[in-house]
Design an enzyme around this catalytic site. Structure first.
Site, PDB file in Angstrom:
ATOM      1  N   CYS A 294       4.425  -0.281  -1.108  1.00 50.63           N
ATOM      2  CA  CYS A 294       5.551  -0.940  -1.776  1.00 50.63           C
ATOM      3  C   CYS A 294       6.066  -0.101  -2.948  1.00 50.63           C
ATOM      4  O   CYS A 294       5.453  -0.070  -4.022  1.00 50.63           O
ATOM      5  CB  CYS A 294       5.128  -2.330  -2.262  1.00 50.63           C
ATOM      6  SG  CYS A 294       6.423  -3.200  -3.160  1.00 50.63           S
TER       7      CYS A 294
ATOM      8  N   CYS B 123       7.024  -2.027  -6.087  1.00 51.09           N
ATOM      9  CA  CYS B 123       5.879  -2.477  -6.893  1.00 51.09           C
ATOM     10  C   CYS B 123       5.235  -1.319  -7.648  1.00 51.09           C
ATOM     11  O   CYS B 123       4.850  -1.474  -8.805  1.00 51.09           O
ATOM     12  CB  CYS B 123       4.798  -3.089  -6.000  1.00 51.09           C
ATOM     13  SG  CYS B 123       5.413  -4.145  -4.696  1.00 51.09           S
ATOM     14  N   ASP B 124       5.091  -0.185  -7.006  1.00 48.12           N
ATOM     15  CA  ASP B 124       4.200   0.846  -7.536  1.00 48.12           C
ATOM     16  C   ASP B 124       4.877   2.136  -7.992  1.00 48.12           C
ATOM     17  O   ASP B 124       4.222   3.001  -8.571  1.00 48.12           O
ATOM     18  CB  ASP B 124       3.132   1.196  -6.483  1.00 48.12           C
ATOM     19  CG  ASP B 124       2.271  -0.017  -6.132  1.00 48.12           C
ATOM     20  OD1 ASP B 124       2.140  -0.906  -6.988  1.00 48.12           O
ATOM     21  OD2 ASP B 124       1.746  -0.063  -5.011  1.00 48.12           O
TER      22      ASP B 124
END
Ligand code: NDP
Length: 315
Positions: free
Chosen positions: A139, A142-143
């Site tokens: 992701c 997200c990261d």
């Protein structure tokens, strides 16, 4: 056999938020939360496979994915949600009460909330389980932030991979896009955007054979499938973007789904095509796929369920 007003199948952010809301509405839901030994059906869902979560509102210092899920579960249990740490193995939604089996045990329900989520397709390398959340990610939203000024790579040639590679150039110093063929599957406009981005290097005809590092990613061993050339890309981050698969095998032929297996919900609601069966989270969302959107749709499912039960006066 046990009867419940609401049975929730799946326990990621969607299922647990549905559990919190329906428990607080005195519906005493049973959550069939999944199987601990499984990587696709594990209780807590995909966040159990991540490390730090920095974009879930309310946690300014971030929170570990598993910790966030444990807290959501505790919150649901506090209001009376019951949990079964097993996997639903069969269903029958053809008549009410609805039936859900966990191996030989039958659970009946007036209403069902399906929140079985989706899983990222992975490369199938042994190192993946070791490094997921430690340099290996599924992701970018997200990261990506964790890879400021670092060299990273994205695997895949579809819209997801190209979109993620483009997004990741906001953070990384260089993004290698590893494509197994000599062309991208992504739409023309996305391709053009990626090809024009000076931070993206296309690595054609290439597959990842191994990931280096024990507790954090130290490089990716890649092989050119045409020349057979093997080399190590010195990346600290690798994003796998080769597609997702919704966990809907149990509902095939029962609930309406798109060709790609995602459940169809009536727009703006959690209603499936079976009256009394609701769906929320990634199992019906291939667009956003975020913990917070899953949680939001879990709330919608609980409210839809509560109102539906009220209108259909089940007891
Ligand atoms: P896709 O199935 O479209 O693409 C998967 C990509 O991964 C393909 O390039 C495929 O290669 C490659 N791949 C598959 N398995 C492997 C493997 N084992 N090793 C290396 N590469 C592999 O998935 P996406 O997630 O990209 O997209 C899913 C859907 O969502 C699509 O319809 C897409 O258009 C849509 N989408 C739209 C977006 C947008 O419009 N903004 C953004 C993201 C997704 P190959 O081509 O050789 O099969």
């Amino acid at each position: 056999m046990s009867h419940h007003q609401v049975v929730i199948i799946g326990s990621g952010p969607a299922g647990l938020t549905a559990a919190i809301y329906s428990a607080r509405a005195n519906l005493a839901p049973l959550v069939i939360e999944g199987e601990p030994s499984s990587t696709s059906d594990q209780p807590g869902g995909q966040l159990m496979l991540t490390t730090e979560v920095e974009n879930f509102p309310g946690f300014p210092d971030g929170i570990m994915g598993p910790e966030l899920m444990i807290r959501m579960r505790e919150q649901a249990a506090r209001f009376g949600a019951e949990f079964l740490t097993e996997k639903a193995t069969a269903i029958d939604f053809s008549e009410r009460p609805f039936k859900v089996w966990v191996r030989e045990t039958l659970h009946t329900a007036d209403a069902i909330i399906v929140s079985t989520g989706a899983q990222s397709l992975m490369l199938g390398l042994e190192a993946e389980s070791r490094l997921l959340g430690h340099g290996l990610s599924t992701c970018a939203t997200c990261d990506g932030f964790f890879f400021r000024n670092q060299e990273i790579a994205v695997v895949g040639g579809g819209d997801s991979a190209v979109e993620e590679a483009t997004f990741l150039t906001k953070f990384a110093s260089k993004v290698s896009l590893i494509v197994r063929r000599d062309e991208l599957r992504a739409s023309k406009i996305m391709q053009e955007r990626a090809l024009a981005n000076p931070k993206i290097e296309l690595v054609w005809n290439t597959v990842v054979d191994d990931l280096l590092g024990t507790d954090k990613l130290d490089g990716a061993v890649v092989r050119n499938v045409v020349t057979g050339d093997v080399r190590t890309l010195p990346v600290t981050g690798l994003f796998v973007a080769i597609g997702h698969r919704p966990n809907t095998d149990l509902f095939k032929g029962v609930l309406a789904m798109e060709d790609n297996g995602y459940l169809i919900t009536r727009p703006g609601t959690s209603y499936t095509d079976i009256d009394g069966v609701f769906a929320c989270g990634d199992v019906q969302d291939h667009t956003y796929r975020q913990a917070i959107t899953a949680a939001g749709s879990g709330c919608m499912a609980a409210i839809d369920t509560e109102r539906w039960l009220e209108a259909n006066h089940h007891s």
